[in-house]
Motif scaffolding. Structure first.
Motif, PDB file in Angstrom:
ATOM      1  N   ALA A  21       0.822  -1.206   0.000  1.00  0.00           N
ATOM      2  CA  ALA A  21       0.000   0.000   0.000  1.00  0.00           C
ATOM      3  C   ALA A  21       0.854   1.252   0.000  1.00  0.00           C
ATOM      4  O   ALA A  21       0.580   2.229  -0.715  1.00  0.00           O
ATOM      5  CB  ALA A  21      -0.936  -0.011   1.216  1.00  0.00           C
ATOM      6  N   ILE A  22       1.918   1.221   0.802  1.00  0.00           N
ATOM      7  CA  ILE A  22       2.815   2.377   0.845  1.00  0.00           C
ATOM      8  C   ILE A  22       3.514   2.554  -0.502  1.00  0.00           C
ATOM      9  O   ILE A  22       3.668   3.672  -0.995  1.00  0.00           O
ATOM     10  CB  ILE A  22       3.832   2.225   1.987  1.00  0.00           C
ATOM     11  CG1 ILE A  22       3.116   2.362   3.347  1.00  0.00           C
ATOM     12  CG2 ILE A  22       4.951   3.252   1.868  1.00  0.00           C
ATOM     13  CD1 ILE A  22       4.006   2.101   4.540  1.00  0.00           C
ATOM     14  N   ASP A  23       3.942   1.448  -1.099  1.00  0.00           N
ATOM     15  CA  ASP A  23       4.612   1.535  -2.407  1.00  0.00           C
ATOM     16  C   ASP A  23       3.729   2.248  -3.429  1.00  0.00           C
ATOM     17  O   ASP A  23       4.186   3.109  -4.179  1.00  0.00           O
ATOM     18  CB  ASP A  23       4.963   0.139  -2.924  1.00  0.00           C
ATOM     19  CG  ASP A  23       6.321  -0.328  -2.443  1.00  0.00           C
ATOM     20  OD1 ASP A  23       7.175   0.523  -2.137  1.00  0.00           O
ATOM     21  OD2 ASP A  23       6.531  -1.563  -2.388  1.00  0.00           O
ATOM     22  N   VAL A  24       2.449   1.880  -3.466  1.00  0.00           N
ATOM     23  CA  VAL A  24       1.551   2.474  -4.456  1.00  0.00           C
ATOM     24  C   VAL A  24       1.319   3.949  -4.157  1.00  0.00           C
ATOM     25  O   VAL A  24       1.388   4.800  -5.051  1.00  0.00           O
ATOM     26  CB  VAL A  24       0.221   1.708  -4.504  1.00  0.00           C
ATOM     27  CG1 VAL A  24      -0.802   2.448  -5.351  1.00  0.00           C
ATOM     28  CG2 VAL A  24       0.445   0.298  -5.049  1.00  0.00           C
ATOM     29  N   ARG A  25       1.048   4.259  -2.906  1.00  0.00           N
ATOM     30  CA  ARG A  25       0.748   5.645  -2.561  1.00  0.00           C
ATOM     31  C   ARG A  25       1.990   6.533  -2.640  1.00  0.00           C
ATOM     32  O   ARG A  25       1.946   7.649  -3.159  1.00  0.00           O
ATOM     33  CB  ARG A  25       0.109   5.699  -1.177  1.00  0.00           C
ATOM     34  CG  ARG A  25      -1.202   4.939  -1.126  1.00  0.00           C
ATOM     35  CD  ARG A  25      -1.910   5.054   0.209  1.00  0.00           C
ATOM     36  NE  ARG A  25      -3.171   4.312   0.165  1.00  0.00           N
ATOM     37  CZ  ARG A  25      -4.135   4.420   1.075  1.00  0.00           C
ATOM     38  NH1 ARG A  25      -3.968   5.230   2.101  1.00  0.00           N
ATOM     39  NH2 ARG A  25      -5.234   3.716   0.973  1.00  0.00           N
ATOM     40  N   LYS A  26       3.096   6.019  -2.135  1.00  0.00           N
ATOM     41  CA  LYS A  26       4.334   6.805  -2.206  1.00  0.00           C
ATOM     42  C   LYS A  26       4.821   6.910  -3.645  1.00  0.00           C
ATOM     43  O   LYS A  26       5.363   7.943  -4.061  1.00  0.00           O
ATOM     44  CB  LYS A  26       5.418   6.169  -1.326  1.00  0.00           C
ATOM     45  CG  LYS A  26       6.690   7.024  -1.254  1.00  0.00           C
ATOM     46  CD  LYS A  26       7.726   6.417  -0.328  1.00  0.00           C
ATOM     47  CE  LYS A  26       8.420   5.244  -0.990  1.00  0.00           C
ATOM     48  NZ  LYS A  26       9.604   4.801  -0.232  1.00  0.00           N
TER      49      LYS A  26
ATOM     50  N   GLY B 213       9.513   6.275  -8.440  1.00  0.00           N
ATOM     51  CA  GLY B 213       8.064   6.142  -8.333  1.00  0.00           C
ATOM     52  C   GLY B 213       7.538   4.975  -9.146  1.00  0.00           C
ATOM     53  O   GLY B 213       6.683   4.213  -8.669  1.00  0.00           O
ATOM     54  N   GLU B 214       8.041   4.811 -10.365  1.00  0.00           N
ATOM     55  CA  GLU B 214       7.582   3.692 -11.190  1.00  0.00           C
ATOM     56  C   GLU B 214       7.956   2.356 -10.553  1.00  0.00           C
ATOM     57  O   GLU B 214       7.146   1.417 -10.532  1.00  0.00           O
ATOM     58  CB  GLU B 214       8.191   3.788 -12.583  1.00  0.00           C
ATOM     59  CG  GLU B 214       7.721   2.658 -13.497  1.00  0.00           C
ATOM     60  CD  GLU B 214       8.359   2.703 -14.878  1.00  0.00           C
ATOM     61  OE1 GLU B 214       8.074   1.780 -15.681  1.00  0.00           O
ATOM     62  OE2 GLU B 214       9.151   3.629 -15.148  1.00  0.00           O
ATOM     63  N   ALA B 215       9.186   2.286 -10.025  1.00  0.00           N
ATOM     64  CA  ALA B 215       9.617   1.040  -9.382  1.00  0.00           C
ATOM     65  C   ALA B 215       8.717   0.704  -8.196  1.00  0.00           C
ATOM     66  O   ALA B 215       8.341  -0.461  -7.989  1.00  0.00           O
ATOM     67  CB  ALA B 215      11.073   1.159  -8.935  1.00  0.00           C
ATOM     68  N   ALA B 216       8.350   1.724  -7.416  1.00  0.00           N
ATOM     69  CA  ALA B 216       7.472   1.495  -6.265  1.00  0.00           C
ATOM     70  C   ALA B 216       6.089   1.021  -6.720  1.00  0.00           C
ATOM     71  O   ALA B 216       5.518   0.086  -6.139  1.00  0.00           O
ATOM     72  CB  ALA B 216       7.352   2.775  -5.440  1.00  0.00           C
TER      73      ALA B 216
ATOM     74  N   ALA C  50       3.197   7.163  -6.455  1.00  0.00           N
ATOM     75  CA  ALA C  50       2.538   8.238  -7.186  1.00  0.00           C
ATOM     76  C   ALA C  50       3.090   9.597  -6.789  1.00  0.00           C
ATOM     77  O   ALA C  50       3.271  10.489  -7.621  1.00  0.00           O
ATOM     78  CB  ALA C  50       1.034   8.182  -6.943  1.00  0.00           C
ATOM     79  N   CYS C  51       3.375   9.757  -5.481  1.00  0.00           N
ATOM     80  CA  CYS C  51       3.926  11.033  -5.022  1.00  0.00           C
ATOM     81  C   CYS C  51       5.341  11.242  -5.551  1.00  0.00           C
ATOM     82  O   CYS C  51       5.719  12.356  -5.920  1.00  0.00           O
ATOM     83  CB  CYS C  51       3.919  11.075  -3.494  1.00  0.00           C
ATOM     84  SG  CYS C  51       2.508  11.991  -2.812  1.00  0.00           S
ATOM     85  N   LEU C  52       6.125  10.189  -5.575  1.00  0.00           N
ATOM     86  CA  LEU C  52       7.479  10.313  -6.108  1.00  0.00           C
ATOM     87  C   LEU C  52       7.451  10.778  -7.563  1.00  0.00           C
ATOM     88  O   LEU C  52       8.264  11.603  -7.987  1.00  0.00           O
ATOM     89  CB  LEU C  52       8.213   8.973  -5.995  1.00  0.00           C
ATOM     90  CG  LEU C  52       8.635   8.550  -4.590  1.00  0.00           C
ATOM     91  CD1 LEU C  52       9.093   7.090  -4.581  1.00  0.00           C
ATOM     92  CD2 LEU C  52       9.758   9.454  -4.074  1.00  0.00           C
ATOM     93  N   ILE C  53       6.514  10.255  -8.326  1.00  0.00           N
ATOM     94  CA  ILE C  53       6.388  10.658  -9.736  1.00  0.00           C
ATOM     95  C   ILE C  53       6.051  12.134  -9.828  1.00  0.00           C
ATOM     96  O   ILE C  53       6.628  12.869 -10.636  1.00  0.00           O
ATOM     97  CB  ILE C  53       5.311   9.803 -10.434  1.00  0.00           C
ATOM     98  CG1 ILE C  53       5.823   8.360 -10.588  1.00  0.00           C
ATOM     99  CG2 ILE C  53       4.936  10.386 -11.791  1.00  0.00           C
ATOM    100  CD1 ILE C  53       4.750   7.372 -10.977  1.00  0.00           C
ATOM    101  N   SER C  54       5.134  12.595  -9.003  1.00  0.00           N
ATOM    102  CA  SER C  54       4.751  14.008  -9.056  1.00  0.00           C
ATOM    103  C   SER C  54       5.899  14.919  -8.637  1.00  0.00           C
ATOM    104  O   SER C  54       5.945  16.084  -9.025  1.00  0.00           O
ATOM    105  CB  SER C  54       3.528  14.267  -8.168  1.00  0.00           C
ATOM    106  OG  SER C  54       3.876  14.194  -6.801  1.00  0.00           O
TER     107      SER C  54
END
Length: 679
Positions: free
Chosen positions: A92-97, A110-113, A99-103
């Motif tokens: 869950a953290i990977d998906v939510r974090k 972000g893509e790796a997460a 998206a933020c890393l990408i922004s």
């Protein structure tokens, strides 16, 4: 025109690639966190911020667009033993974090997460539907910006499968854009469904309706349904309030699409009117014309582009002069053609001071009209010296740098730290490599370039660099602060008089050619033939060396001008070129007359206050006439094409000898800027 940044539901909301992470917890995840937090409390005194609070705060930050705060809190959770033990929480953290890393621009992280977390959450079924949907939307945006439209479409379809009601609008819109250039009609169907949802919901604003109509109209355009597209986009404009003098991004986008639709429907006056109400071409001093590097894609080859293909491409220009957010809007070809044009634009660069001269609103969404070029950038006369320079560094153990092949504006962000690091470590060769790259970087300021080359020359002398390598740096420095067409032959002659340089075959040949070749409104020197003879007869260079070929062609032209056609033919035959080729490097006829006059400014453009530019490609006949000029890049679209081509119909170049009197050079390029003051 009074551009504003007013916020409203439009392109940023319903059709952009941006992703805003939704906050909150699913019931299953809340239970996991409760258990972990309880275990944490039992094992040790409660910290100031426990796991539950951290997670809540991170989700809230992500939902409010405070991604730096969110990423920091998610990382804090991951650093705790309890946060690392549960695979579901980690996913869950990977998906939510992610998206933020990408922004935040940390796209690879972000893509790796996302790719780690999405399979974990997908396996949980409906419990994590929203997280999976939003994660797939973020992943689709990354893939689309990388021009992997097939991968992006897959991600958006995954998101669509997990969407109901109004939540379907975003993935439908993205699918409409991504598949817009395919000929199967899927894009129109997806965009039409989004339109149906928006118009069926009485709570939807007119701006939301207009945003969907813009994408729907764009898909219709690319599918050849021109009348239907024009009508749809006009209706979208009405929902935005019509042609007013205050605009935001969504207004600009709709009006720009309307200009395309109007032009394709034969309504030239309407096209110019819609463009005028975007503000395009109405910026003082036309800063878009001063790109540091700008090259359209090649015709043919892997892209399959044809000279008649054209595209309208949108991009964002950062304050650093780098390009991002490249999006093909319309093209006459399919997906591969659209991507080829977009990829070419992604390689462009501006100097930061020129990029900053563009108002932020217009930097966000700029559009150019493009066609393919029949020839790529030709290497100049210093290319053999450059090869020797890089071979010397490679032989000394310096690998190809990380910035190699990157656009100038992106590369400079790596070059500057490399310069400082090399200085700090005392690595002289690494310093020379980075300084030379900085001196050659067209996105750097002129003084920064000349200072870098001055230091590179001093360092090369201290490192006892080979003569050819030192000559390369000196010649680059000579030209770094010169305007196009103005050349200081005195400095080149002085360098040639240095014994070590004169005795180095490659250095001497390059300098003699640089002195002998004519420039814009600059004739050849009196000793040009002797200089060229020294090159053509140099035994140290192979018979078909590019520098020798260049010298032979120049000699053939000089002899033909004197009426000695037999000798001219003999020199030309020694080149091994066919008559349509330019020299392998460095030789193109010098312009003698530009053909520009104030009467070339289109009356319609003057009346509407447009400024802009056009890059034109044409062949040059042996007698210096231009043949078949065609515009391959223009800003704003549709305004200056005919005028730019017309200017170069009247241009004249230096005559060049060809045995049959045919073409001297194919696919020469030249640009012209149209400004209302002092054109």
């Amino acid at each position: 025109m009074k551009p504003t940044r007013k916020e409203k539901c439009g392109r940023h909301d319903a059709s952009s690639h941006a992703f805003v992470m939704a906050g909150g917890k699913t019931p299953m995840l809340a239970t996991i966190l409760h258990v972990l937090a309880a275990g944490q409390a039992a094992a040790a005194p409660a910290p100031a911020t426990n796991l539950q609070q951290l997670f809540d705060r991170a989700n809230e930050s992500a939902a409010n667009g405070k991604c730096e705060d969110a990423v920091r809190d998610y990382a804090s959770i991951e650093a705790r033993p309890q946060g690392r033990k549960n695979a579901l929480l980690t996913g869950a953290i990977d998906v939510r974090k992610g998206a933020c890393l990408i922004s935040l621009g940390r796209v690879e992280e972000g893509e790796a997460a996302l790719r780690r977390g999405l399979p974990v959450l997908t396996a949980q079924g409906v419990e994590f539907t929203k997280d999976v949907r939003d994660g797939q939307m973020a992943l689709g945006g990354v893939l689309m910006r990388r021009f992997d439209y097939a991968g992006a479409a897959t991600a958006y379809r995954e998101a669509l499968q997990r969407s109901q009601g109004a939540d379907r609008i975003k993935p439908l819109m993205q699918l409409g854009q991504t598949l817009s250039f395919d000929g199967d009609g899927a894009a129109v169907r997806y965009a039409a469904e989004a339109r149906s949802i928006v118009f069926a919901d009485p709570t939807m604003s007119k701006d939301s309706k207009a945003a969907v109509q813009t994408i729907y109209g764009r898909t219709l355009l690319n599918q050849g349904q021109l009348k239907e597209a024009y009508a749809e986009l006009k209706e979208g404009l009405k929902n935005q309030g019509g042609l007013t003098n205050r605009v935001d991004i969504s207004d600009i986008v709709t009006r720009s699409d309307l200009a395309i639709a109007a032009m394709l429907n034969g309504d030239k006056e309407g096209a110019r009117r819609y463009l005028a109400y975007t503000g395009a071409g109405r910026m003082r001093d036309t800063p878009f014309s001063r790109a540091a590097s700008m090259q359209p894609p090649l015709c043919g080859g892997a892209t399959g582009l044809k000279p008649e293909d054209f595209a309208i491409v949108e991009f964002s220009l950062g304050e650093d002069g780098a390009i991002s957010g490249v999006l093909p809007i319309y093209t006459t070809g399919g997906r591969n053609v659209a991507i080829a044009f977009a990829q070419a634009v992604s390689e462009w660069s501006w100097k930061p001071e020129d990029a900053k001269a563009v108002p932020p609103l217009f930097r966000f969404a700029t559009r150019v009209e493009l066609r393919c070029t029949r020839v790529g950038e030709r290497p100049d006369l210093t290319a053999p010296l450059a090869e020797q320079f890089h071979a010397w560094l490679a032989g000394a153990g310096k690998r190809e740098p990380a910035w190699s092949g990157m656009p100038d504006a992106a590369a400079i962000a790596l070059i500057r730290p490399a310069v400082e690091q090399a200085r700090a470590s005392g690595d002289r060769l690494a310093l020379i490599q980075a300084l030379a790259a900085l001196g050659d970087n067209r996105a750097a300021a002129d003084k920064e370039r000349t200072d870098a080359l001055d230091e590179a020359m001093r360092s090369a002398a201290a490192a006892q660099a080979p003569v050819a390598a030192s000559t390369y740096l000196t010649v680059k420095r000579t030209y770094a602060d010169r305007d196009w067409g103005k050349r200081d032959r005195t400095g080149l002659r002085t360098l040639l008089s240095v014994p070590a340089v004169a005795s180095d075959p490659l250095s001497a040949a390059t300098l003699r050619l640089l002195v002998a070749v004519p420039g814009y409104r600059q004739s050849r020197p009196a000793d040009a033939m002797a200089l060229l003879e020294s090159v053509t007869e140099a035994s140290s260079l192979p018979a078909q060396h590019p520098l020798k070929v260049n010298a032979l062609l120049q000699q053939a032209t000089i002899l033909a001008d004197k009426g000695d056609l037999v000798a001219a033919r003999a020199r030309f035959d020694r080149t091994g070129l066919d008559e349509g080729q330019c020299a392998l490097i460095g030789l193109k006829p010098a312009m003698r007359r530009s053909g520009v006059s104030s009467s070339d400014y289109p009356m319609e453009a003057q009346r509407m206050g447009f400024e802009g530019w056009g890059m034109t490609e044409f062949d040059i006949a042996a007698d210096g006439r231009t043949i078949a000029p065609r515009v391959i890049a223009a800003y704003p679209p549709f305004v200056f094409n005919e005028a730019a081509a017309g200017v170069f119909r009247g241009a004249r170049y230096e005559s060049s000898y060809r045995p049959s009197g045919g073409l001297a050079c194919t696919a020469e390029q030249a640009s012209i800027t149209f400004q209302l003051s002092g054109f």
